[in-house]
Design a protein around this motif. Sequence first.
Motif, PDB file in Angstrom:
ATOM      1  N   PHE A   1       0.851  -1.194   0.000  1.00 52.49           N
ATOM      2  CA  PHE A   1       0.000   0.000   0.000  1.00 52.49           C
ATOM      3  C   PHE A   1       0.891   1.250   0.000  1.00 52.49           C
ATOM      4  O   PHE A   1       0.986   1.958   1.008  1.00 52.49           O
ATOM      5  CB  PHE A   1      -0.910   0.008   1.230  1.00 52.49           C
ATOM      6  N   PRO A   2       1.541   1.537  -1.117  1.00 51.90           N
ATOM      7  CA  PRO A   2       2.556   2.610  -1.156  1.00 51.90           C
ATOM      8  C   PRO A   2       2.030   4.026  -0.981  1.00 51.90           C
ATOM      9  O   PRO A   2       2.811   4.939  -0.709  1.00 51.90           O
ATOM     10  CB  PRO A   2       3.191   2.427  -2.546  1.00 51.90           C
ATOM     11  N   PHE A   3       0.727   4.220  -1.104  1.00 53.45           N
ATOM     12  CA  PHE A   3       0.202   5.586  -1.082  1.00 53.45           C
ATOM     13  C   PHE A   3      -0.553   5.956   0.196  1.00 53.45           C
ATOM     14  O   PHE A   3      -1.195   6.993   0.270  1.00 53.45           O
ATOM     15  CB  PHE A   3      -0.711   5.817  -2.299  1.00 53.45           C
ATOM     16  N   ILE A   4      -0.481   5.090   1.201  1.00 51.70           N
ATOM     17  CA  ILE A   4      -1.178   5.405   2.452  1.00 51.70           C
ATOM     18  C   ILE A   4      -0.181   5.752   3.552  1.00 51.70           C
ATOM     19  O   ILE A   4       0.990   5.407   3.481  1.00 51.70           O
ATOM     20  CB  ILE A   4      -2.071   4.229   2.923  1.00 51.70           C
ATOM     21  N   GLU A   5      -0.669   6.457   4.561  1.00 54.98           N
ATOM     22  CA  GLU A   5       0.149   6.786   5.727  1.00 54.98           C
ATOM     23  C   GLU A   5       0.180   5.581   6.665  1.00 54.98           C
ATOM     24  O   GLU A   5      -0.865   4.978   6.953  1.00 54.98           O
ATOM     25  CB  GLU A   5      -0.432   7.997   6.466  1.00 54.98           C
ATOM     26  N   ILE A   6       1.371   5.228   7.122  1.00 58.88           N
ATOM     27  CA  ILE A   6       1.544   4.077   8.014  1.00 58.88           C
ATOM     28  C   ILE A   6       2.413   4.493   9.195  1.00 58.88           C
ATOM     29  O   ILE A   6       3.377   5.240   9.034  1.00 58.88           O
ATOM     30  CB  ILE A   6       2.254   2.904   7.302  1.00 58.88           C
ATOM     31  N   CYS A   7       2.068   4.000  10.355  1.00 61.64           N
ATOM     32  CA  CYS A   7       2.861   4.279  11.556  1.00 61.64           C
ATOM     33  C   CYS A   7       2.869   3.012  12.407  1.00 61.64           C
ATOM     34  O   CYS A   7       1.807   2.440  12.676  1.00 61.64           O
ATOM     35  CB  CYS A   7       2.235   5.448  12.324  1.00 61.64           C
ATOM     36  N   VAL A   8       4.051   2.534  12.788  1.00 60.98           N
ATOM     37  CA  VAL A   8       4.134   1.297  13.570  1.00 60.98           C
ATOM     38  C   VAL A   8       4.916   1.529  14.854  1.00 60.98           C
ATOM     39  O   VAL A   8       5.805   2.373  14.917  1.00 60.98           O
ATOM     40  CB  VAL A   8       4.791   0.164  12.755  1.00 60.98           C
ATOM     41  N   TRP A   9       4.573   0.769  15.889  1.00 64.92           N
ATOM     42  CA  TRP A   9       5.303   0.852  17.148  1.00 64.92           C
ATOM     43  C   TRP A   9       4.906  -0.301  18.055  1.00 64.92           C
ATOM     44  O   TRP A   9       4.033  -1.105  17.701  1.00 64.92           O
ATOM     45  CB  TRP A   9       5.057   2.192  17.835  1.00 64.92           C
ATOM     46  N   ASN A  10       5.554  -0.370  19.201  1.00 66.38           N
ATOM     47  CA  ASN A  10       5.239  -1.415  20.165  1.00 66.38           C
ATOM     48  C   ASN A  10       5.068  -0.777  21.541  1.00 66.38           C
ATOM     49  O   ASN A  10       5.835   0.112  21.912  1.00 66.38           O
ATOM     50  CB  ASN A  10       6.356  -2.470  20.206  1.00 66.38           C
ATOM     51  N   THR A  11       4.082  -1.228  22.288  1.00 66.49           N
ATOM     52  CA  THR A  11       3.812  -0.647  23.606  1.00 66.49           C
ATOM     53  C   THR A  11       4.972  -0.858  24.574  1.00 66.49           C
ATOM     54  O   THR A  11       5.047  -0.198  25.614  1.00 66.49           O
ATOM     55  CB  THR A  11       2.531  -1.235  24.216  1.00 66.49           C
ATOM     56  N   LYS A  12       5.890  -1.751  24.228  1.00 70.55           N
ATOM     57  CA  LYS A  12       7.082  -1.965  25.059  1.00 70.55           C
ATOM     58  C   LYS A  12       7.908  -0.688  25.165  1.00 70.55           C
ATOM     59  O   LYS A  12       8.676  -0.505  26.113  1.00 70.55           O
ATOM     60  CB  LYS A  12       7.922  -3.096  24.466  1.00 70.55           C
ATOM     61  N   TRP A  13       7.756   0.213  24.200  1.00 70.95           N
ATOM     62  CA  TRP A  13       8.511   1.464  24.200  1.00 70.95           C
ATOM     63  C   TRP A  13       8.202   2.327  25.421  1.00 70.95           C
ATOM     64  O   TRP A  13       8.975   3.206  25.780  1.00 70.95           O
ATOM     65  CB  TRP A  13       8.218   2.259  22.939  1.00 70.95           C
ATOM     66  N   LEU A  14       7.062   2.067  26.063  1.00 67.95           N
ATOM     67  CA  LEU A  14       6.680   2.849  27.237  1.00 67.95           C
ATOM     68  C   LEU A  14       7.228   2.256  28.537  1.00 67.95           C
ATOM     69  O   LEU A  14       7.122   2.876  29.588  1.00 67.95           O
ATOM     70  CB  LEU A  14       5.149   2.939  27.319  1.00 67.95           C
ATOM     71  N   SER A  15       7.814   1.080  28.432  1.00 69.89           N
ATOM     72  CA  SER A  15       8.228   0.346  29.636  1.00 69.89           C
ATOM     73  C   SER A  15       9.237   1.092  30.493  1.00 69.89           C
ATOM     74  O   SER A  15       9.189   1.035  31.723  1.00 69.89           O
ATOM     75  CB  SER A  15       8.799  -1.030  29.260  1.00 69.89           C
ATOM     76  N   ASP A  16      10.196   1.794  29.854  1.00 70.95           N
ATOM     77  CA  ASP A  16      11.225   2.463  30.652  1.00 70.95           C
ATOM     78  C   ASP A  16      10.700   3.682  31.379  1.00 70.95           C
ATOM     79  O   ASP A  16      11.410   4.299  32.174  1.00 70.95           O
ATOM     80  CB  ASP A  16      12.433   2.828  29.777  1.00 70.95           C
ATOM     81  N   LEU A  17       9.436   4.034  31.129  1.00 68.45           N
ATOM     82  CA  LEU A  17       8.822   5.158  31.825  1.00 68.45           C
ATOM     83  C   LEU A  17       7.949   4.686  32.992  1.00 68.45           C
ATOM     84  O   LEU A  17       7.412   5.513  33.730  1.00 68.45           O
ATOM     85  CB  LEU A  17       7.952   5.973  30.860  1.00 68.45           C
ATOM     86  N   MET A  18       7.832   3.369  33.152  1.00 67.21           N
ATOM     87  CA  MET A  18       6.929   2.802  34.150  1.00 67.21           C
ATOM     88  C   MET A  18       7.677   2.129  35.288  1.00 67.21           C
ATOM     89  O   MET A  18       8.804   1.659  35.113  1.00 67.21           O
ATOM     90  CB  MET A  18       5.994   1.783  33.473  1.00 67.21           C
ATOM     91  N   ARG A  19       7.048   2.069  36.452  1.00 68.87           N
ATOM     92  CA  ARG A  19       7.617   1.364  37.601  1.00 68.87           C
ATOM     93  C   ARG A  19       7.382  -0.139  37.471  1.00 68.87           C
ATOM     94  O   ARG A  19       8.249  -0.940  37.747  1.00 68.87           O
ATOM     95  CB  ARG A  19       6.986   1.871  38.894  1.00 68.87           C
ATOM     96  N   HIS A  20       6.155  -0.504  37.093  1.00 69.49           N
ATOM     97  CA  HIS A  20       5.788  -1.906  36.972  1.00 69.49           C
ATOM     98  C   HIS A  20       5.601  -2.251  35.495  1.00 69.49           C
ATOM     99  O   HIS A  20       4.918  -1.533  34.770  1.00 69.49           O
ATOM    100  CB  HIS A  20       4.500  -2.196  37.747  1.00 69.49           C
ATOM    101  N   GLN A  21       6.192  -3.343  35.081  1.00 70.25           N
ATOM    102  CA  GLN A  21       6.137  -3.725  33.683  1.00 70.25           C
ATOM    103  C   GLN A  21       4.821  -4.449  33.371  1.00 70.25           C
ATOM    104  O   GLN A  21       4.385  -5.320  34.131  1.00 70.25           O
ATOM    105  CB  GLN A  21       7.325  -4.625  33.336  1.00 70.25           C
ATOM    106  N   PRO A  22       4.185  -4.105  32.239  1.00 70.54           N
ATOM    107  CA  PRO A  22       2.935  -4.761  31.843  1.00 70.54           C
ATOM    108  C   PRO A  22       3.146  -6.256  31.603  1.00 70.54           C
ATOM    109  O   PRO A  22       4.246  -6.702  31.258  1.00 70.54           O
ATOM    110  CB  PRO A  22       2.574  -4.047  30.533  1.00 70.54           C
ATOM    111  N   PHE A  23       2.076  -7.008  31.782  1.00 68.64           N
ATOM    112  CA  PHE A  23       2.122  -8.454  31.569  1.00 68.64           C
ATOM    113  C   PHE A  23       2.450  -8.773  30.117  1.00 68.64           C
ATOM    114  O   PHE A  23       3.142  -9.748  29.820  1.00 68.64           O
ATOM    115  CB  PHE A  23       0.775  -9.078  31.953  1.00 68.64           C
ATOM    116  N   LYS A  24       1.947  -7.945  29.190  1.00 68.04           N
ATOM    117  CA  LYS A  24       2.216  -8.193  27.780  1.00 68.04           C
ATOM    118  C   LYS A  24       2.244  -6.872  27.017  1.00 68.04           C
ATOM    119  O   LYS A  24       1.750  -5.847  27.502  1.00 68.04           O
ATOM    120  CB  LYS A  24       1.166  -9.129  27.180  1.00 68.04           C
ATOM    121  N   ASN A  25       2.828  -6.927  25.834  1.00 67.51           N
ATOM    122  CA  ASN A  25       2.910  -5.744  24.986  1.00 67.51           C
ATOM    123  C   ASN A  25       2.286  -6.027  23.631  1.00 67.51           C
ATOM    124  O   ASN A  25       2.187  -7.188  23.216  1.00 67.51           O
ATOM    125  CB  ASN A  25       4.375  -5.314  24.804  1.00 67.51           C
ATOM    126  N   PHE A  26       1.851  -4.972  22.957  1.00 68.54           N
ATOM    127  CA  PHE A  26       1.208  -5.105  21.660  1.00 68.54           C
ATOM    128  C   PHE A  26       2.028  -4.436  20.566  1.00 68.54           C
ATOM    129  O   PHE A  26       2.678  -3.412  20.792  1.00 68.54           O
ATOM    130  CB  PHE A  26      -0.182  -4.439  21.665  1.00 68.54           C
TER     131      PHE A  26
END
Length: 242
Positions: free
Chosen positions: A88-113
Amino acid sequence: MTNTIENTIESYFKSNTQLSREKLVSLINKDFPDLSLGTITVYLSKLKKAGIINNPARGVYSITDKQIFNPEINQNLKKIYNKIHKDFPFIEICVWNTKWLSDLMRHQPFKNFTIIEVDKEAEEQVFNAVSEWTKNVYFNPNEEILERYISTNTEEVTIIKNLVTEAPTIKNNKIEIPTLEKLLVDIIIDKELFAAQQGELDVIFKSAFDKYDINKAKMKRYAIRRNKESELERMINLSLAK
């Protein structure tokens, strides 16, 4: 000439607290068209040594000594982005993982998306395409789906959702990812999707502002687009008051 550039350098960062080397050179060149690229490079080096500007990441300049948000883009994210971009070369795409927020948290989530955000008009087509080569893919899951299937699934989960128009994103290693400003706004709005972060919102915001270079104006503009400006202001004030 050095003093003249020293007097104008901060003006280049009014809209963005960080600039790519190419963008900064272009802005300087507009004001000083007679300067060669080599001369501008020398001046930037002098300004950096003088502590007037910083170089927190390769090819990036800033006027703050805080870190630039530069999350790790693993091979899975690269594969997903490149395959969707190819199909799909003509659409806007943005990807990431919720793990990126882990270093900002005290307790780590059970799972990431793994999160894939695309133009609203292309959501279903992308969902169908990704489902052919990836399992456990969900399209704009509601609260019931999140609680019944996603939260209890021990395997990797991929979620496809709408990319808000003019959302703040940035190219990193040729992959389009959200800025930290976007992530912080999203987690206070999409409460069901980011349920694991809700109990630590104040911690996440305080950690983010303490550690990273954050553009409040950019955050505000995005929050306005999502009609959540007051919620963002309240969260910032609450977190930074501690």
